[in-house]
Structures are given as C-alpha cells and as structure tokens.
Design a protein around this motif. Structure first.
Motif, short mmCIF file in Angstrom:
data_model
loop_
_atom_site.label_atom_id
_atom_site.label_comp_id
_atom_site.label_asym_id
_atom_site.label_seq_id
_atom_site.Cartn_x
_atom_site.Cartn_y
_atom_site.Cartn_z
N GLU B 86 47.86 6.53 44.40
CA GLU B 86 46.57 6.86 43.77
C GLU B 86 46.45 8.36 43.51
N LEU B 284 41.34 4.93 48.60
CA LEU B 284 41.43 3.47 48.62
C LEU B 284 40.11 2.80 49.04
N THR B 288 38.70 -1.95 43.49
CA THR B 288 40.03 -1.71 42.92
C THR B 288 40.03 -1.52 41.41
N LYS B 464 41.19 -0.58 47.39
CA LYS B 464 42.24 -0.37 46.39
C LYS B 464 43.63 -0.64 46.92
N LYS B 467 46.06 -4.00 43.71
CA LYS B 467 45.61 -3.73 42.34
C LYS B 467 44.89 -4.98 41.79
#
Lengths: 501, 501
Positions: B86, B284, B288, B464, B467
């Motif tokens: 990310e 995260l 997502t 997250k 995906k």
C-alpha cells in the motif's frame, strides 16, 4: 539592522506548522471532553502523543534555533520580535532539561495523575506521597536548570506568570490576607446573613442552557465563532480566534453552577475571540498569562455577574426562565444569596472573598516545598494548620484537604498564584475601566458592548504582544496593586452584610 | 529472507505518524460538517492544508522509499507485506506526477469546485466547461503517468477499485442494463403501482432521530465507539476503529431521508468499526475499496431495510414513533411504497433499480472522455441522449442533468462505477450469506447479530488485507457476477408490481 525576509518567511512557516498541530490538538481535546465516544479515547491519546511530539520537535529543532539567532534583535516588526522571543523562551525552557530526564518526568506525570485520583478517592495521602516527592524533586531540579535570581520558586512562577516573583507575592499576599480575614470575621459576626436556601429550586436544564446562551450573547460572545456544549469539568478553549468554544455543566437544583460557570468561561472566550487576527498562526495568538486570562473570566463572573447593577436589569429576565422556583423571591434576597460568603473546604466551590485565601494556603506550601524548607510528608499537617489560620476551618480528611486539587499531580507548581493574581488584576482593571465608562449604567441598561470593546482595546487584542505586567501597567498606570481588590470586596460586603464602616 | 526488524520498526513509526495526521484530519472534517462555527472554517482549512502536506511528505519521502525497497518481499508478516504494498502504491501514484503539475492540479480542483457550484445554481454549463476541460486534460495525462494495460480509463478506475477494468465493466454493465431496462418497462406498464403519497406525513425530527438510533443499535452499531449527528450531506467517517461516526439529515415530511440514510451510513460504519484492531495505525485499517464499502451500505439499506421480512418485524415499531401519520396505513401499502420504482433525474434520489442506470450514463461518458473519443463540450447533449436511452427521460436543464454531481469538479473520474459495483457485490454477498444463514428469519426475529458477525468474519475484519476482488472471490466463490443482482431485483419487483413471470 535589516534581516533577510527569507529567514522570517521560514520562521513564520515553522510557527504556522506548530500552530496547526496545536489547533488539531485543541480540537481533539475539546472533542474528548464533549463528544468523543468512550472507546475512541485510547486511539485518540496516541494521536495526541504523535502531534505533541511534533510540536516539541519544532520547538527544539536546530532549524528554529538558527532562525532565532538570526532574527533576534533584527526582526522587521515588533510582532516578529515578540514571536522570536516566545520561540526562544520555549526553546530554552525545553532544551535546558536533559532529554532523558524530561521523558522520565512525562511518564511520572501520567502515573502520578491516576495515583492521585485513587488516593483522593480513598483518602490515602501515603499512596500519593512517593509520587509527589519525585515530582517535587524534578521541579526543584528543573528550576535549577531554568535559573532564577532570588527564589527557586520564581523559575516555576515564570511558566505561568512571566515577571511574577516571590518577592512581589510576599509583599502583596499578606496585605490582601489581612484585609480578607478581617472582613471575614466581621462577616461571620454579622446579624444580616443572606439565606442561600432561597436559591435552591428546580431549574430545568434546557432553560438553564437557554439563559446561559442568552448571557453569552449579551456579553458579546460571537456564536458564529464559537459554541456552547455540556461537559463534566467546564472549560473554554480557543482553537483559532474564529473558533473559541465554551463548555458548562448543569445542576437542575442549583443554577449557579451553569450560569456563573458559563459567564466565567465566556470571559475567557471573549479574550480569545478578540485577539488581533493578524497574530493568527503565531504563539502570540493566545492569552498573555494565566493570571491575565483569569482576570477576564473573573471580571465577568464577579465584577459584572455578581453585581447589584447587573441583576437590577437581569433578575426579571432570569425569573422568566424558572418562574416556578423564583417568581416570588424578592430581588434583594436573591442578590444577597448569590454573594454569600462562607469558609468552606473546597477551593473550586469557594466564594469570591474566601477564594484568595485558599490560594494563599497553596502558595505558602508550594513555595516552601520547592525552596526545600518543608517536605512532602509534612503537607497534610501543614495544610490543615494553614486552613485553620487563614479560613478558620480544618478539613476532616485529606480528600477534602491537601488531596483536593489535580494540579500537583501534574507537576503544576507555581500555577495557583495565577488565580489570586487574576482577582487582583480584575479589580485593577475594573477600577481603571470605571474612570472611563459608567459601568453600572451599562449593566443596568444591559449594554455590554462598551465594556467588551474597552477590554478588547486595552487587553484582548494584544494577545501575547504585551507581557502581563506591561498590560497592567498600561491599563492602570501602575503595577500589581492589591488595594483595588481590597476596596472592592470591603465596600461590596460591608453593604451586603450591613457591617459598620 | 529475513529482514531487519529495525526497518519494520521505522516503517511502522512512519505509518503511525501518517495515520495520526489522517485521524486528526478526519476529526476536523467531521467537525466542519457537524459542529464547527462558520467563521472558524478558514483557519481550519489552513490547518487541514498543513496536515495534508505532512501526509504527502511522508508518502513521498526518500525515507519511506528506502524502507519500501528494503522490506518489499521480505516483510515478516502478511500484514506487513500488504502495508508495504500500500505504501509503495501511494508512493508511486504520487511521485509519478511531476510536483509542479500536481500543485497546479490541486489549485484547479478547488477553483473548479466553486465554479461548478455556481454553474449548477445558474444552469450554466458554459461557465464550468473550461475548468472541466482542464481537469480532463490533467486526468488524461495522469493516466499516462500512472500507466495501464488496455484502456486509459483503467488507470483511474484503479484509484477507487483496484483490479477493476473497462474490459470487465464493458462485459457486465450492458448485461445488467438490459435486465434493468427490461424490468423497468414492465414496471411502468404495471397496473399495480404503489402509491408513494401514503408515506407523506409529519414525522417529528426527534422521533426520527430516536428511530434511526434504534435501527443503528439493532444493526449492531456500537454507540460506545461512535455517535449519530445531523448534517447537510450525510456521511460516515472512521477516525479509528473505536470512533466511527454516522451523520444523517431529517426531513419532517419524508422520513425516508433519515431512516434509509442512517441505515446506509450505518452499513459503512459497521465495516469500519469491525476492521481488525491489529491493523490500527496502518493504511490497512480502512475499507478495501469504494465498491466494497458501498456494498456494505447498500446491503443494509436495500437488502435488509427495504425487504419485506425486515418490515414484518419493524413496521409496528415504526408506527409507534409517528402514530399520527402511520397508524392506519396497512403494512403492504407501506412496504410497496418504500420500494417504488420510478425513473427520475437526480442520481442520489433514485430508487434501487434505476440507480445503476444513472451510474452507467456517467460511466459511458467518462470512459469516452478520458479515452478521447468525446470532448467536454459534447457532454450536455450526450448526457441527455443517454438518459433518454437508459431511463426514458430527458432532463429539462443541465442543473438536473450533467451538472448535478460534484465528482467531476474534483477530478474524480473513475469513481462512479464503484456505486454500481457496490450493488452487484451486495447482491453476491447477500446470495452467499443466504447459503449459510436464514437471513429472512433473522430479520423477522429482529436478530441482526448473526448477519453482522457473518459480515465481520468474511469482509469487515480484513480491512485492506484483502483486495476487493479477492474478498468477492473468497466470499462467493466467483468473481464479479451481475446475475445475483439481476435475480434479486427481478424477483423482488415482479412481486411488488405483480408482473407476469
């Protein structure tokens, strides 16, 4: 000697970054005390920690040090000059303490605060004692690091009231104490005591809120640049000059908590709302000291909102908000009751006359503690002795005695005198204002605009551009002078208690 | 290959710093839209600018780049691996755009938004056109900088729905459109239309608030980790997993705004409240994708709160909150009325069936715009043509046509498909859930705990970590499949409108 505008631009950008963190921190603090859900607090505390560290990082950075050295004495305006001075002050206060020692101190502070709460709940001074001893040790050392001329305690006073010293306080406080204790014994001997029971009576919360809002509005508080919310421990907070928030709490059986509390916080808020806009995003966009800030809240709470002239105009309005409880209460019984004087154990519940005596108990003890003349273990006994000496009463427990205040658990030695200074400043300001404005006529006509404007022109707008004693000198033509407070309370309470003169 | 834990510690500290700024920014955004006094907004915007710049600074720093390079493929956990991914994504998205160009773009965005508002108010597309042209130019260039395989628009889709492409959408959308438009013409020909007028009637704001709160509580929204406030444009915002706030608005003549709006935002909020706590202070700890987030809000709003089973349990409760208006309204008239289908001009007021058609109008236009097949000047004409083709109605003005949405004025091309994807995902999730849980029984018993737990276990908790298409694959055993949505709406509306099968 001109200095590169480049340095000033860089310096201003750093100050703006710092002020931005501080505004975000302020909003988080307000939120945690008014709106935040309880489970979110742990996460929010971590965020506060990160942002506070950024403020600390800027204040102690090599970059700011270099800019301070470059700009000092060579800034292009008096505003910039004062900002440099404030930045240097913050820099020096911080870097003079060894980093490791400061970290240990911060950890101790947070431990001590929760231990203090436990000790207070359980009336157990011994539990708190070792923490308080360590805090005092740190503060004695910090005072050495920071430096002082006459008394070690001066170094601590300086954090809250720059320019204030033991020498000044030791001259002023005994004089005030003598007058207040004399007046107090006359009051206690009086046959004309008010009856506070007349103030008890149901006053619905929403009506108290409406009345409190109306009072703020009349004072000139701008609701487009602020708001009023409920909280447990009321405060006012200025996030920026256009967002200054007031909080209060409501006791449906005692309207005084909300009404006088809101007006008090409103006084703080008026100060912050009216600081000159061109000081935004600098350390100058703040009250110049704790004492001057307190003078503003106390001026509105006592000199205005506990005065006879104020209630002459507002009592009938007040009665319409809670007619069930107050419609038959005569004006004079009401006015006298809201000014009842009675020694009590808890500082924050004290009346305007005995309040300063509570402060003096604390001042004498913390001055001696920092000076090394007494030790922490002596405090409970000495506290009770001082209470008896100054107020004529002895707490039945440490919880309502030496353990009552949170300040020492956070290492805040030197803060308490600000409250008493606020009273004296307020009395001086009141006297100076009355030379120019018919304050009683304003109150009787409900016209506070003149009063608010006078305060803004003479005090608010400067923020930290002027130092506290400079403000007092410029406003009153003299330095700290306790006579105005003495005259004010003497006249007021001779009248209320019908004392012989 | 093991990597030094030192690098991970440094990386985590940077992420925490970034997350802290983002939490502060989130609180300021919430405050500005709910509580902040209006004059404070300018100062707050400057603070937001400073903190946003800090986030940008971290995301694009040499320091983070070095750590990403060091940790990539060598992180000690899958969580750390995804966090690195990310961070790299954010790094590359930003540094690929020349800094000067990005700054110009940000300035253009804020100008364009206020020009758009003016253009919309005055029905003046020509005023907005030059700004929109520039925004499209920037986004075409950004897409080139970011890169793509098949279609330039894919590079923009990626910002909102990683993994989604024109190729997938061009396969799925026409299929859905065909089914929806077919159903729509049957519905319009039906003799069994609901009467929405039965829903009109006074419903006091405080009662709507109480009912909305009760619905949130039943959904499993934790009020100790959130709160419900009023605003103009409702939203939900997760400051951290323990502080996720919902906002709504009240129309005393139409309860649907508040009730369905609150449940919709509540669906978003349940997602954020139930992200695994050990993802805190990393990138995260967020939904997502826009599409998956929208699947959660739409699942609760439509699949739950507009279902017959739901109202079987809740209608009598609902009636007690506004008996004056609803006590004599039969259940089936109510149920059918809250599911009225009727083509209309404004997307955000559309029913669940025509909503996706609104999205497809926008998708076709922005795909062609970014691809260079059409130009901004063509938009008003093409918009109206598409509206006629898909919904059978032609807006009488650009204000209720091409100018209605804020998105393009902020350069948000590629965002709209998320809304339609949210519907399809929600239908797939609904079908998958029903294999394991008797959802109708839960609704009829008012027992949402099972449903909420299922969503948390399968979707929420991952944040997250997975995906979007990975979530869908794992939950449903297949990729994006529009058949579930088609089946759902067909069955539901055949029933409500009594269509032949």
């Amino acid at each position: 000697m001109a200095v590169s505008s480049h340095a000033e631009t860089k310096f201003s950008a750093l100050l703006k970054e710092q002020a931005s963190y501080e505004e975000a921190i302020g909003l988080m603090a307000w939120d945690m005390r008014t709106k935040a859900p309880k489970k979110g607090v742990d996460g929010r505390s971590e965020v506060l920690g990160v942002l506070s560290a950024k403020v600390h990082e800027i204040q102690t950075s090599e970059e700011i040090k270099t800019l301070i050295d470059e700009l000092k004495g060579r800034a292009s305006s008096s505003k910039m000059e004062r900002a440099v001075e404030e930045a240097e002050e913050a820099y020096l206060r911080t870097v003079k303490i060894p980093a490791e020692e400061y970290r240990e101190y911060v950890t101790l502070q947070s431990q001590a605060e929760s231990i203090w709460a436990e000790a207070k709940d359980n009336n157990d001074f011994a539990l708190f004692q070792p923490y308080l001893e360590k805090l005092v040790d740190y503060k004695r050392r910090f005072a050495e690091y920071w430096g002082y001329e006459d008394h070690k305690y001066d170094a601590l006073l300086h954090s809250y009231e720059p320019g204030m010293t033991v020498r000044i306080l030791d001259e002023v406080f005994p004089k005030v104490r003598k007058a207040l204790t004399g007046l107090l014994s006359d009051i206690q001997a009086s046959d004309n005591k008010p009856d506070p029971a007349v103030l008890e009576g149901h006053f619905p919360k929403d009506k108290q809120a409406a009345f409190s809002e109306e009072m703020l509005r009349r004072m000139g508080y701008d609701f487009d640049a602020g708001r009023l919310d409920e909280t447990i421990h009321p405060f006012a907070i200025g996030l920026n000059q256009n967002d200054v928030r007031v909080t209060t709490k409501y006791d449906e059986q005692d309207f005084r908590t909300a009404v006088f509390g809101t007006i008090h916080e409103g006084g703080h808020a008026l100060y912050e709302q009216n600081i000159s806009k061109d000081l935004a995003f600098t350390p100058l966009a703040d009250g110049t000291s704790m004492g001057i800030h307190e003078s503003q809240s106390l001026f509105w709470e006592n000199f205005i909102a506990r005065s006879e002239s104020f209630w002459k105009n507002h009592y009938s309005l007040f009665q319409t908000y809670a007619p069930d409880s107050f419609k038959d209460l005569p004006f004079h019984d009401f006015y006298k009751a809201v000014n009842e004087v009675k020694p009590s154990f808890i500082r924050i519940e004290a009346d305007e006359l005995t309040y300063c005596l509570h402060i003096m108990v604390r001042y004498e003890l913390e001055k001696a503690l920092i000076g090394g003349e007494i030790e922490v273990r002596d405090l409970p006994k000495l506290w009770n002795e001082k209470m008896e000496e100054y107020l004529g009463i002895i707490p039945s427990s440490d919880s309502e005695g030496v353990l009552q205040d949170i300040h020492w658990s956070g290492g805040d030695f030197g803060y308490f005198p600000s409250y008493a200074l606020g009273y004296m400043y307020a009395a001086q300001i009141n006297a100076a204002m009355r030379k120019e404005i018919d304050v009683d006529a304003c109150m009787e006509n409900g016209d506070f605009e003149q009063i608010r404007k006078w305060l803004t022109a003479n005090i608010h707008k400067y923020g930290k551009l002027k130092k506290p004693l400079e403000i007092i000198q410029d406003v009153t033509g003299e330095g700290l002078n306790p006579d105005h407070l003495i005259t004010y309370v003497t006249e007021k309470y001779q009248n209320i208690y019908q004392l012989s003169r």
